[in-house]
Design a protein around this motif. Sequence first.
Motif, PDB file in Angstrom:
ATOM      1  N   VAL A  18       5.918   5.492   9.215  1.00  0.00           N
ATOM      2  CA  VAL A  18       5.478   4.160   8.773  1.00  0.00           C
ATOM      3  C   VAL A  18       4.572   4.287   7.546  1.00  0.00           C
ATOM      4  O   VAL A  18       4.730   3.553   6.553  1.00  0.00           O
ATOM      5  CB  VAL A  18       4.743   3.426   9.918  1.00  0.00           C
ATOM      6  N   ALA A  19       3.614   5.223   7.606  1.00  0.00           N
ATOM      7  CA  ALA A  19       2.711   5.407   6.468  1.00  0.00           C
ATOM      8  C   ALA A  19       3.460   5.909   5.242  1.00  0.00           C
ATOM      9  O   ALA A  19       3.189   5.488   4.107  1.00  0.00           O
ATOM     10  CB  ALA A  19       1.590   6.384   6.842  1.00  0.00           C
ATOM     11  N   ALA A  20       4.433   6.810   5.466  1.00  0.00           N
ATOM     12  CA  ALA A  20       5.199   7.347   4.338  1.00  0.00           C
ATOM     13  C   ALA A  20       6.089   6.277   3.702  1.00  0.00           C
ATOM     14  O   ALA A  20       6.201   6.192   2.472  1.00  0.00           O
ATOM     15  CB  ALA A  20       6.043   8.534   4.802  1.00  0.00           C
ATOM     16  N   LEU A  21       6.718   5.438   4.531  1.00  0.00           N
ATOM     17  CA  LEU A  21       7.588   4.371   3.999  1.00  0.00           C
ATOM     18  C   LEU A  21       6.789   3.357   3.193  1.00  0.00           C
ATOM     19  O   LEU A  21       7.295   2.773   2.228  1.00  0.00           O
ATOM     20  CB  LEU A  21       8.328   3.684   5.141  1.00  0.00           C
ATOM     21  N   ALA A  22       5.526   3.126   3.588  1.00  0.00           N
ATOM     22  CA  ALA A  22       4.695   2.169   2.849  1.00  0.00           C
ATOM     23  C   ALA A  22       4.393   2.639   1.436  1.00  0.00           C
ATOM     24  O   ALA A  22       3.981   1.845   0.583  1.00  0.00           O
ATOM     25  CB  ALA A  22       3.382   1.930   3.605  1.00  0.00           C
ATOM     26  N   ALA A  23       4.614   3.931   1.169  1.00  0.00           N
ATOM     27  CA  ALA A  23       4.343   4.464  -0.168  1.00  0.00           C
ATOM     28  C   ALA A  23       5.502   4.267  -1.127  1.00  0.00           C
ATOM     29  O   ALA A  23       5.324   4.382  -2.350  1.00  0.00           O
ATOM     30  CB  ALA A  23       4.019   5.957  -0.061  1.00  0.00           C
ATOM     31  N   ILE A  24       6.689   3.969  -0.613  1.00  0.00           N
ATOM     32  CA  ILE A  24       7.888   3.929  -1.467  1.00  0.00           C
ATOM     33  C   ILE A  24       7.786   2.883  -2.581  1.00  0.00           C
ATOM     34  O   ILE A  24       8.106   3.189  -3.741  1.00  0.00           O
ATOM     35  CB  ILE A  24       9.148   3.715  -0.605  1.00  0.00           C
ATOM     36  N   PRO A  25       7.353   1.609  -2.294  1.00  0.00           N
ATOM     37  CA  PRO A  25       7.266   0.639  -3.405  1.00  0.00           C
ATOM     38  C   PRO A  25       6.346   1.101  -4.532  1.00  0.00           C
ATOM     39  O   PRO A  25       6.676   0.914  -5.714  1.00  0.00           O
ATOM     40  CB  PRO A  25       6.714  -0.621  -2.716  1.00  0.00           C
ATOM     41  N   SER A  26       5.212   1.688  -4.190  1.00  0.00           N
ATOM     42  CA  SER A  26       4.278   2.140  -5.233  1.00  0.00           C
ATOM     43  C   SER A  26       4.884   3.252  -6.068  1.00  0.00           C
ATOM     44  O   SER A  26       4.801   3.246  -7.304  1.00  0.00           O
ATOM     45  CB  SER A  26       2.972   2.625  -4.588  1.00  0.00           C
ATOM     46  N   ILE A  27       5.512   4.227  -5.403  1.00  0.00           N
ATOM     47  CA  ILE A  27       6.114   5.342  -6.133  1.00  0.00           C
ATOM     48  C   ILE A  27       7.267   4.850  -7.006  1.00  0.00           C
ATOM     49  O   ILE A  27       7.440   5.292  -8.150  1.00  0.00           O
ATOM     50  CB  ILE A  27       6.591   6.417  -5.136  1.00  0.00           C
ATOM     51  N   TYR A  28       8.043   3.905  -6.487  1.00  0.00           N
ATOM     52  CA  TYR A  28       9.175   3.363  -7.249  1.00  0.00           C
ATOM     53  C   TYR A  28       8.683   2.638  -8.504  1.00  0.00           C
ATOM     54  O   TYR A  28       9.240   2.807  -9.592  1.00  0.00           O
ATOM     55  CB  TYR A  28       9.969   2.409  -6.355  1.00  0.00           C
ATOM     56  N   ASN A  29       7.610   1.842  -8.367  1.00  0.00           N
ATOM     57  CA  ASN A  29       7.077   1.115  -9.520  1.00  0.00           C
ATOM     58  C   ASN A  29       6.451   2.064 -10.534  1.00  0.00           C
ATOM     59  O   ASN A  29       6.580   1.878 -11.745  1.00  0.00           O
ATOM     60  CB  ASN A  29       6.039   0.091  -9.061  1.00  0.00           C
ATOM     61  N   GLN A  34      11.428  -1.487 -10.841  1.00  0.00           N
ATOM     62  CA  GLN A  34      10.871  -2.773 -10.426  1.00  0.00           C
ATOM     63  C   GLN A  34      11.311  -3.045  -9.001  1.00  0.00           C
ATOM     64  O   GLN A  34      12.466  -3.335  -8.751  1.00  0.00           O
ATOM     65  CB  GLN A  34      11.335  -3.907 -11.368  1.00  0.00           C
ATOM     66  N   TRP A  35      10.396  -2.924  -8.059  1.00  0.00           N
ATOM     67  CA  TRP A  35      10.705  -3.100  -6.644  1.00  0.00           C
ATOM     68  C   TRP A  35      11.161  -4.536  -6.392  1.00  0.00           C
ATOM     69  O   TRP A  35      10.530  -5.485  -6.863  1.00  0.00           O
ATOM     70  CB  TRP A  35       9.483  -2.777  -5.800  1.00  0.00           C
ATOM     71  N   PRO A  36      12.265  -4.761  -5.663  1.00  0.00           N
ATOM     72  CA  PRO A  36      12.765  -6.124  -5.413  1.00  0.00           C
ATOM     73  C   PRO A  36      11.717  -6.992  -4.714  1.00  0.00           C
ATOM     74  O   PRO A  36      11.082  -6.562  -3.748  1.00  0.00           O
ATOM     75  CB  PRO A  36      13.985  -5.897  -4.509  1.00  0.00           C
ATOM     76  N   GLU A  37      11.551  -8.224  -5.201  1.00  0.00           N
ATOM     77  CA  GLU A  37      10.564  -9.126  -4.620  1.00  0.00           C
ATOM     78  C   GLU A  37      10.943  -9.567  -3.217  1.00  0.00           C
ATOM     79  O   GLU A  37      10.080  -9.982  -2.439  1.00  0.00           O
ATOM     80  CB  GLU A  37      10.386 -10.351  -5.517  1.00  0.00           C
ATOM     81  N   SER A  38      12.213  -9.502  -2.879  1.00  0.00           N
ATOM     82  CA  SER A  38      12.660  -9.945  -1.556  1.00  0.00           C
ATOM     83  C   SER A  38      12.260  -8.966  -0.452  1.00  0.00           C
ATOM     84  O   SER A  38      12.291  -9.317   0.726  1.00  0.00           O
ATOM     85  CB  SER A  38      14.181 -10.127  -1.548  1.00  0.00           C
ATOM     86  N   LEU A  39      11.884  -7.745  -0.815  1.00  0.00           N
ATOM     87  CA  LEU A  39      11.516  -6.731   0.167  1.00  0.00           C
ATOM     88  C   LEU A  39       9.995  -6.627   0.270  1.00  0.00           C
ATOM     89  O   LEU A  39       9.277  -6.970  -0.677  1.00  0.00           O
ATOM     90  CB  LEU A  39      12.093  -5.364  -0.239  1.00  0.00           C
ATOM     91  N   PRO A  40       9.494  -6.195   1.440  1.00  0.00           N
ATOM     92  CA  PRO A  40       8.044  -5.970   1.560  1.00  0.00           C
ATOM     93  C   PRO A  40       7.579  -4.991   0.491  1.00  0.00           C
ATOM     94  O   PRO A  40       8.242  -3.979   0.237  1.00  0.00           O
ATOM     95  CB  PRO A  40       7.889  -5.379   2.970  1.00  0.00           C
TER      96      PRO A  40
END
Length: 533
Positions: A18-29, A34-40
């Motif tokens: 859970v903690a690792a998955l929460a890092a994906i948007p930041s790393i992607y940006n 540009q992380w999709p707005e429709s996703l958390p």
Amino acid sequence: MLDFPLWKKVSLWLVTLVAALAAIPSIYNMSGGQWPESLPSPTVNLGLDLAGGSHLLLEAESEEVATQRLQNMEEAVRVAMRGAEPRIRISDISTADERLSFLLNDAADIDRARGILEPMMQGQNLVAEWDFEVVDTQRVVLTPTQRGIDNAVNDAMESATEVVRRRIDELGTREPTIIRQGDTRIVVQVPGLEDPQALKDLLGKTAQLEFKLVDENALLQNVEAGIAPPGSQIFPYAKGTPFEGTSVAVKRLGGIRGDSLTGAQAGVNPETNENVVNLQFDQQGGQKFAVLSTQNVGKQFAIILDGEVLSTPVFNEPILGGAAQISGSFTADSANELAIQLRSGALPVPLTVIEERTVSAELGQDSIERGLLAMLIGSLAVIALMIATYGRFGVYSTIALGFNVLMLVGIMAGVLNATLTLPGIAGFVLTIGAAVDANVLINERIREERKRGRRVVAAVENGYKEASRAIYDANITNFIAGVLLFMFGSGPVKGFAVVLVVGLFTSVFTAVTLTRMWVADWLRKTRPSDINV
């Protein structure tokens, strides 16, 4: 130490993933996507040195605080003397020489006046903020003490800092840094804002809103000459108003200030189709406005903002609902800006921009790339050394290192909503070193246990047990240092402290707990007679 029931394994993996998955948007940006707005999208905010933005240093005009205190005390004295039973009559009120003086019509009222004024002259902790003096048996002189002035300036700066924070928050900016510097200065850093003009315009206005009665007895030629009748003062009309370039005399006391506002919204008057600002007063302010409008039906009153008159309408009827509307040739943007200023509160002291710097986004991106490159090179070198030295145990350490970085970013983004600065990247690198250091201690301890002749399972179990004590002791001292940095530091120093403290927990969790679980599973499945560590 090596006993991991199923429920414990599931819990540890759940927390890690859970903690690792929460890092994906930041790393992607950060990688340019540009992380999709429709996703958390829990993301780490970038600080001024990474995202670019504006840095302003504001200085307060503290002399205005003393002037305002004198005016407030004058009005309070008038009200108090008028409300005494029987009434204490005073005259010849003056605020010259930065002190308040007035004449008692009857010298016998000295003791009563002192008794009424003493509570008003005491501030926090019953410290005297005004000196009481009687001159020529009938004249009372109230002089502000230096302690009182210092307290007033400090209170004004605390309030100004909070008002600045609320105004910037209204703009929708994320994670600004707003801190006091010295006695009369405020540092403002807003990441992502490369054009500071709108910010300067917003922060440079005190938003002091007042409603005062127009002095209808003032002679026009005297007003134009700047001569105010006794008890009145002259204000110019604001730019853009129909009477721009002229002035009006208003009664100095007895009006209403905007500090009793509870709401302010930009809108459009349906009758005139002009932009206006709708106001809502609190109960006390609404009552005062109702009394003022009821007692002065048919008379003009001035709406004054920051020392300029927006308009001078007439009380056609009592206004009893606690609501009012102001107009003054607003555009939609200027009406909204004024509403923001009024909602966030008036600045208790004017602020002036004395220093301004802008950091470009390109420079910030270069800092990110160089920081990540340094972290990548260091990580690869450490990984190669760990695998070459400790074999399978080095692989476990490497995987734990990857989860450590992901969990750290995920917690900062999803839980703390923290801001990452360049010192924060340095904190990341330090965290990687701390995590590897923990694994080195464990592996070396296991190696020593094997040399002493312990069996594989006993050596691993004893190695984790003994090394954990040294790891916990070392990290407790680092934790104390990080907490102190966060408490007493500011800006980037706090960013470094946040990464350091959170990194201590994630590195101990991944380097000790996760690797121990993986090693225990491997030992249980393969039951090796020897290990290469």
